[in-house]
Design an enzyme around this catalytic site. Structure first.
Site, short mmCIF file in Angstrom:
data_model
loop_
_atom_site.label_atom_id
_atom_site.label_comp_id
_atom_site.label_asym_id
_atom_site.label_seq_id
_atom_site.Cartn_x
_atom_site.Cartn_y
_atom_site.Cartn_z
N TRP A 138 35.74 35.72 36.07
CA TRP A 138 34.79 35.91 34.97
C TRP A 138 35.39 36.65 33.78
O TRP A 138 34.82 36.64 32.70
CB TRP A 138 33.56 36.68 35.46
N ASN A 139 36.52 37.31 33.97
CA ASN A 139 37.04 38.13 32.87
C ASN A 139 37.70 37.31 31.76
O ASN A 139 37.59 37.63 30.58
CB ASN A 139 37.99 39.20 33.39
N PRO A 163 33.53 27.81 38.78
CA PRO A 163 33.65 29.00 37.94
C PRO A 163 32.91 30.17 38.56
O PRO A 163 32.08 30.00 39.47
CB PRO A 163 32.98 28.57 36.63
N GLY A 213 40.97 36.30 41.69
CA GLY A 213 39.94 37.29 41.99
C GLY A 213 40.55 38.48 42.69
O GLY A 213 41.77 38.69 42.66
N GLU A 235 45.95 34.47 42.79
CA GLU A 235 46.25 35.35 41.67
C GLU A 235 45.24 36.49 41.74
O GLU A 235 44.07 36.33 41.40
CB GLU A 235 46.14 34.58 40.34
N CYS A 269 43.54 41.77 34.67
CA CYS A 269 44.41 42.02 35.82
C CYS A 269 45.81 42.41 35.37
O CYS A 269 46.55 43.05 36.12
CB CYS A 269 44.46 40.79 36.73
N GLU A 359 42.76 49.13 41.90
CA GLU A 359 42.46 48.55 40.59
C GLU A 359 41.12 49.06 40.08
O GLU A 359 40.10 48.91 40.74
CB GLU A 359 42.44 47.02 40.69
#
Length: 487
Positions: A138-139, A163, A213, A235, A269, A359
């Site tokens: 979503w980013n 998505p 994600g 990723e 990320c 994170e």
């Protein structure tokens, strides 16, 4: 009416429902994948030239409608329109690069057969896998998944895209836009939905899955795919470090580090989360970045947290840092305000705090002083993550970069490797595996086929029950001469 047939998309700024989208069931996902399987044969036979033409038409269509899709990205993510426009532009460039280079990168390769097999022709062919499933984040809802979608399509695969439930409109728009230029149906389709829709995609008859994600979710995705031997590209997140050497351009380092950490509300990320600055220039760096950060405003320079639950993570990291003795140069534990998080800069953050090990995904940054770049490298590599890093040094940037355990490094810049379509994007360790973008990204969605062919017959035959002792003696003699001598 089945209430589970749709789900709400809310405005991240206000929490109000702005649209409803179809929640694809397991059977509906399976059906779409089956349609994609049928279409994949025709898409492969379409050939490189026709696929290139189609993808370039798509890039052109998105370019002509860039304002529309950028506005949708901005609305669903809550990010500034200028950031959304930049994201769309880079995504378009990736479509074009993949389209133009697929044939060259996937061409047949002749390989040397070696002295023992001198009468053989050896060749490696690259073939598309079939159907690639893509689960996007979503980013960056258009740029990030496009690194899989465009490259998989260019390589000759069909794609079924799921998505994020936080940006379903962007996913639907992409499929609808492709349909405007597609030569036939089911080459690229979007299935919107909640997490169960994504899980259904991992259980379908796709030939590979590309997921972006969290590491936690990636492990579940990989486990589900493993049940059907579906290979995956993962990723995942990062805890990306910035190293500021003694010879760095300090103003530049501060400017870029601040943007890397705060842009998109820190929801990147590959965004800076840890800074290791050599102590001889630390005070200057800290002064520069703090003055710049004071001018940054939540709601103006960046938007809200797109995923509300991330606010709890950010808060917990700030609380833990404070409890362990970190100093707050800007902001503090009270910086989480509603849907927004005001800029936070921390100093002297203990390396065992969650603000340094996990994170955060928010507009926060931790700055620690180090005695030299060797210490900075050691601390950078101590993380369980290994996605990206940035190095600021006038003389030793490449030397420092070569020692970092991560997939991507920017020297005297940030983020720009993501915009260079010819280089691979991805990480190591808990940041995942596999690559998107570049030649590696195209080959990621293919499999290698080895073909060997007899060019001419020779009296020596080894793969037969009629093999003679003479043949065996010749083979033994050749092996001894080739490999028996000490170098």
């Amino acid at each position: 009416m089945n209430l589970e047939a749709t789900f709400d998309k809310c405005d991240p700024k206000t929490g109000e429902v702005i649209a409803k989208y179809k929640n694809f069931s397991l059977d509906e996902v399976f059906a779409q994948v089956n349609l994609a399987q049928t279409a994949s044969i025709r898409w492969q036979e379409f050939g490189f030239t026709a696929r290139k033409r189609t993808l370039l038409k798509w890039a052109s269509y998105i370019t002509k409608n860039q304002k529309e899709i950028a506005a949708l990205v901005a609305t669903e993510c809550g990010k500034p329109l200028s950031d959304a426009s930049l994201e769309v532009s880079i995504a378009i460039d990736h479509i074009a690069w993949a389209a133009k280079h697929a044939e060259e990168i996937m061409q047949k390769q002749n390989r040397p057969a070696g002295l023992l097999m001198f009468n053989m022709k050896a060749q490696v062919q690259r073939s598309p896998l079939g159907v690639v499933g893509v689960i996007g984040p979503w980013n960056y809802p258009i740029f990030t998944p496009m690194g899989s979608i465009a490259y998989a399509l260019a390589a000759g695969n069909t794609v079924v895209f799921k998505p994020s439930e936080f940006t379903p409109g962007v996913g639907k728009w992409l499929a609808d836009s492709f349909a405007q230029i597609a030569p036939f149906e089911n080459i690229f389709a979007t299935v919107t939905g909640l997490p169960d829709t994504g899980r259904a995609l991992t259980q379908s008859k796709i030939n590979k899955l590309s997921f972006t994600g969290s590491t936690k979710t990636a492990k579940k995705v990989a486990e589900s795919c493993a049940q059907s031997m579906i290979p995956v590209v993962l990723e995942c997140g990062g805890k990306d470090p910035v190293i500021v050497a003694a010879d760095a351009d300090i103003k530049l380092a501060a400017e870029y580090t601040l943007w890397s950490a705060m842009a998109n509300a820190g929801q990147s990320c590959i965004g800076a989360e840890r800074v290791y600055v050599v102590e001889s220039v630390a005070d200057q760096f800290i002064e520069e970045i703090s003055e710049m950060a004071k001018k940054i405003q939540a709601g103006k320079d960046y938007g809200p947290a797109t995923m509300p639950s991330q606010l709890n993570v950010i808060q917990s990291h700030l609380d833990d840092a404070k409890a362990k003795g970190a100093k707050f140069l800007l902001g503090g534990t009270e910086s989480v305000k509603g849907a927004y998080v005001e800029p936070v800069i921390m100093l002297d953050v203990p390396e065992d705090s969650t603000a340094m090990t996990q994170e955060t995904f928010g507009p926060t940054i931790a700055i620690n002083k180090v005695s030299n770049t060797d210490e900075a490298i050691k601390l950078s590599n101590a993380s369980s993550y290994g996605l990206a890093a940035a190095v600021f040094s006038k003389r030793d940037g490449e030397k420092i970069a070569s020692k970092l355990a991560c997939g991507m490094v920017s020297i005297n810049s940030v983020f720009l490797f993501a915009a260079v379509a010819s280089v691979p994007f991805g990480g190591v360790k808990d940041s995942g595996y596999g690559r998107i973008h570049g030649a590696e990204g195209l080959l990621e969605y293919t499999y290698a086929r080895t073909v060997v062919k007899t060019r001419f017959k020779i009296p020596l035959r080894f793969t037969t029950f009629k093999r003679t002792r003479f043949s065996e003696k010749i083979l033994a003699t050749l092996i001894k001469r080739l490999h028996g001598r000490k170098k």
